[in-house]
Design a protein around this motif. Sequence first.
Motif, mmCIF file in Angstrom:
data_model
loop_
_atom_site.group_PDB
_atom_site.id
_atom_site.type_symbol
_atom_site.label_atom_id
_atom_site.label_comp_id
_atom_site.label_asym_id
_atom_site.label_seq_id
_atom_site.Cartn_x
_atom_site.Cartn_y
_atom_site.Cartn_z
ATOM 1 N N THR A 143 -5.890 12.164 9.317
ATOM 2 C CA THR A 143 -6.376 10.853 9.763
ATOM 3 C C THR A 143 -6.654 9.934 8.578
ATOM 4 O O THR A 143 -6.330 8.734 8.617
ATOM 5 N N ALA A 144 -7.258 10.474 7.511
ATOM 6 C CA ALA A 144 -7.543 9.661 6.330
ATOM 7 C C ALA A 144 -6.254 9.147 5.699
ATOM 8 O O ALA A 144 -6.162 7.963 5.330
ATOM 9 N N LEU A 145 -5.239 9.990 5.590
ATOM 10 C CA LEU A 145 -3.966 9.562 4.998
ATOM 11 C C LEU A 145 -3.280 8.505 5.869
ATOM 12 O O LEU A 145 -2.797 7.488 5.356
ATOM 13 N N LEU A 146 -3.241 8.753 7.178
ATOM 14 C CA LEU A 146 -2.612 7.779 8.065
ATOM 15 C C LEU A 146 -3.371 6.462 8.073
ATOM 16 O O LEU A 146 -2.765 5.383 8.095
ATOM 17 N N THR A 147 -4.692 6.542 8.026
ATOM 18 C CA THR A 147 -5.494 5.316 8.009
ATOM 19 C C THR A 147 -5.202 4.485 6.768
ATOM 20 O O THR A 147 -5.047 3.260 6.842
ATOM 21 N N LEU A 193 -11.898 -1.883 2.076
ATOM 22 C CA LEU A 193 -10.850 -2.384 1.183
ATOM 23 C C LEU A 193 -10.875 -3.902 1.101
ATOM 24 O O LEU A 193 -10.551 -4.473 0.048
ATOM 25 N N GLU A 194 -11.239 -4.564 2.174
ATOM 26 C CA GLU A 194 -11.315 -6.029 2.156
ATOM 27 C C GLU A 194 -12.357 -6.505 1.155
ATOM 28 O O GLU A 194 -12.113 -7.440 0.372
ATOM 29 N N ALA A 195 -13.512 -5.843 1.136
ATOM 30 C CA ALA A 195 -14.551 -6.225 0.179
ATOM 31 C C ALA A 195 -14.100 -5.984 -1.257
ATOM 32 O O ALA A 195 -14.369 -6.802 -2.151
ATOM 33 N N ASN A 196 -13.403 -4.875 -1.502
ATOM 34 C CA ASN A 196 -12.917 -4.590 -2.854
ATOM 35 C C ASN A 196 -11.814 -5.551 -3.269
ATOM 36 O O ASN A 196 -11.774 -5.999 -4.425
ATOM 37 N N LEU A 197 -10.931 -5.880 -2.354
ATOM 38 C CA LEU A 197 -9.808 -6.740 -2.703
ATOM 39 C C LEU A 197 -10.252 -8.177 -2.942
ATOM 40 O O LEU A 197 -9.678 -8.880 -3.789
ATOM 41 N N LYS A 198 -11.270 -8.634 -2.221
ATOM 42 C CA LYS A 198 -11.761 -9.990 -2.435
ATOM 43 C C LYS A 198 -12.402 -10.154 -3.809
ATOM 44 O O LYS A 198 -12.412 -11.267 -4.361
ATOM 45 N N ASN A 199 -12.942 -9.078 -4.356
ATOM 46 C CA ASN A 199 -13.561 -9.145 -5.683
ATOM 47 C C ASN A 199 -12.578 -8.825 -6.811
ATOM 48 O O ASN A 199 -12.975 -8.776 -7.972
ATOM 49 N N PHE A 200 -11.322 -8.598 -6.461
ATOM 50 C CA PHE A 200 -10.318 -8.273 -7.467
ATOM 51 C C PHE A 200 -9.823 -9.540 -8.149
ATOM 52 O O PHE A 200 -9.571 -10.559 -7.502
ATOM 53 N N ASP A 201 -9.689 -9.474 -9.478
ATOM 54 C CA ASP A 201 -9.219 -10.608 -10.262
ATOM 55 C C ASP A 201 -7.695 -10.655 -10.212
ATOM 56 O O ASP A 201 -7.008 -9.820 -10.806
ATOM 57 N N PHE A 258 -10.174 2.695 -2.538
ATOM 58 C CA PHE A 258 -9.280 3.553 -1.758
ATOM 59 C C PHE A 258 -9.936 4.895 -1.456
ATOM 60 O O PHE A 258 -9.833 5.405 -0.331
ATOM 61 N N LEU A 259 -10.598 5.470 -2.456
ATOM 62 C CA LEU A 259 -11.260 6.756 -2.246
ATOM 63 C C LEU A 259 -12.393 6.628 -1.232
ATOM 64 O O LEU A 259 -12.564 7.500 -0.371
ATOM 65 N N ALA A 260 -13.165 5.550 -1.330
ATOM 66 C CA ALA A 260 -14.258 5.355 -0.382
ATOM 67 C C ALA A 260 -13.725 5.166 1.036
ATOM 68 O O ALA A 260 -14.267 5.729 1.998
ATOM 69 N N ALA A 261 -12.662 4.386 1.184
ATOM 70 C CA ALA A 261 -12.083 4.181 2.513
ATOM 71 C C ALA A 261 -11.550 5.492 3.090
ATOM 72 O O ALA A 261 -11.772 5.799 4.270
ATOM 73 N N GLY A 262 -10.857 6.268 2.264
ATOM 74 C CA GLY A 262 -10.355 7.551 2.739
ATOM 75 C C GLY A 262 -11.468 8.518 3.084
ATOM 76 O O GLY A 262 -11.382 9.265 4.069
ATOM 77 N N LEU A 263 -12.531 8.517 2.269
ATOM 78 C CA LEU A 263 -13.650 9.421 2.524
ATOM 79 C C LEU A 263 -14.374 9.050 3.820
ATOM 80 O O LEU A 263 -14.725 9.931 4.618
ATOM 81 N N PHE A 264 -14.590 7.758 4.031
ATOM 82 C CA PHE A 264 -15.242 7.339 5.273
ATOM 83 C C PHE A 264 -14.368 7.641 6.486
ATOM 84 O O PHE A 264 -14.883 8.018 7.548
ATOM 85 N N ALA A 265 -13.055 7.477 6.347
ATOM 86 C CA ALA A 265 -12.158 7.805 7.454
ATOM 87 C C ALA A 265 -12.199 9.296 7.763
ATOM 88 O O ALA A 265 -12.239 9.703 8.927
ATOM 89 N N PHE A 266 -12.205 10.122 6.718
ATOM 90 C CA PHE A 266 -12.283 11.570 6.933
ATOM 91 C C PHE A 266 -13.602 11.954 7.596
ATOM 92 O O PHE A 266 -13.624 12.744 8.555
ATOM 93 N N ALA A 267 -14.711 11.400 7.104
ATOM 94 C CA ALA A 267 -16.016 11.741 7.663
ATOM 95 C C ALA A 267 -16.127 11.289 9.113
ATOM 96 O O ALA A 267 -16.666 12.012 9.962
ATOM 97 N N HIS A 268 -15.613 10.095 9.414
ATOM 98 C CA HIS A 268 -15.685 9.600 10.789
ATOM 99 C C HIS A 268 -14.845 10.462 11.719
ATOM 100 O O HIS A 268 -15.261 10.764 12.852
ATOM 101 N N SER A 269 -13.658 10.869 11.274
ATOM 102 C CA SER A 269 -12.815 11.728 12.093
ATOM 103 C C SER A 269 -13.429 13.107 12.267
ATOM 104 O O SER A 269 -13.408 13.677 13.358
#
Length: 254
Positions: free
Chosen positions: A47-51, A124-132, A162-173
């Motif tokens: 699920t984390a990989l597909l997400t 990822l949206e929060a991280n990407l908005k702060n990206f230069d 990316f790691l945080a998003a994958g970790l949260f997806a894994f934990a939620h699943s």
Amino acid sequence: MVPMSFSTSASLIFPPPGYGLQHYAAYFSDYAWLLPTANSLLIGVATALLTLLLVVPATFALVRYPFRGRALGRALVILPLIVPNIVMALGYYLYLGSLKLTQTYLGVILAHACLCVPIAYLILEANLKNFDVNLERAARSLGAAPMKTFWLVTFPILRPGFLAAGLFAFAHSFDEAVVALFISGRDVPTLPRKMFESLRMESDPVMSVVSALLLAAVLLFTILYAASKHYRSVRLRQRATTPSGTANISNSYS
């Protein structure tokens, strides 16, 4: 839950009348508990990989590129956060049932990925908005192709996101139980489903062992993460204080 996992009682009783390891032995020797644990780990990783495969291009499209209907697209992505899980579970059951994907690994993974997409997207949206963006422009101006720019510039900087998003997806699943009750069935039991059935049917004290092991896993992960972060900071300070490190820093600035 931790003291009850060492209890000698045949049911969930607190305080425990005595202490022993028979419930731990029952968990590690019972296929009815080990199979749901393995299924939850497998489904959580898939699920984390597909997400991430779904969320990464969607996030870049919705954040970087203005187009008509972008606000509607973002609303559709985060819609599963608004709809109650029981409503989503019923919808998944009817839709996946028509495709004959209920009580299959693929059906559970698809349903969990739909639930995890909005969580991973917001991270990822929060991280990407702060990206230069100027860093990518500098790489492109030096002749780097778009994919090379992503792998050498964008991805290393956004790796924690990316790691945080994958970790949260894994934990939620891994923790999800409502959709699993509708989709997984008895052919693909997950650990939350097994714990729910155990609590409802027999109050098996082995459930307290699972809770204690999950708590220990979270604490171990937190300790290892803090230790690795401290080790990296110490290594960076050591490199900065050594003559060669100071020379490298000076050369880089010059």
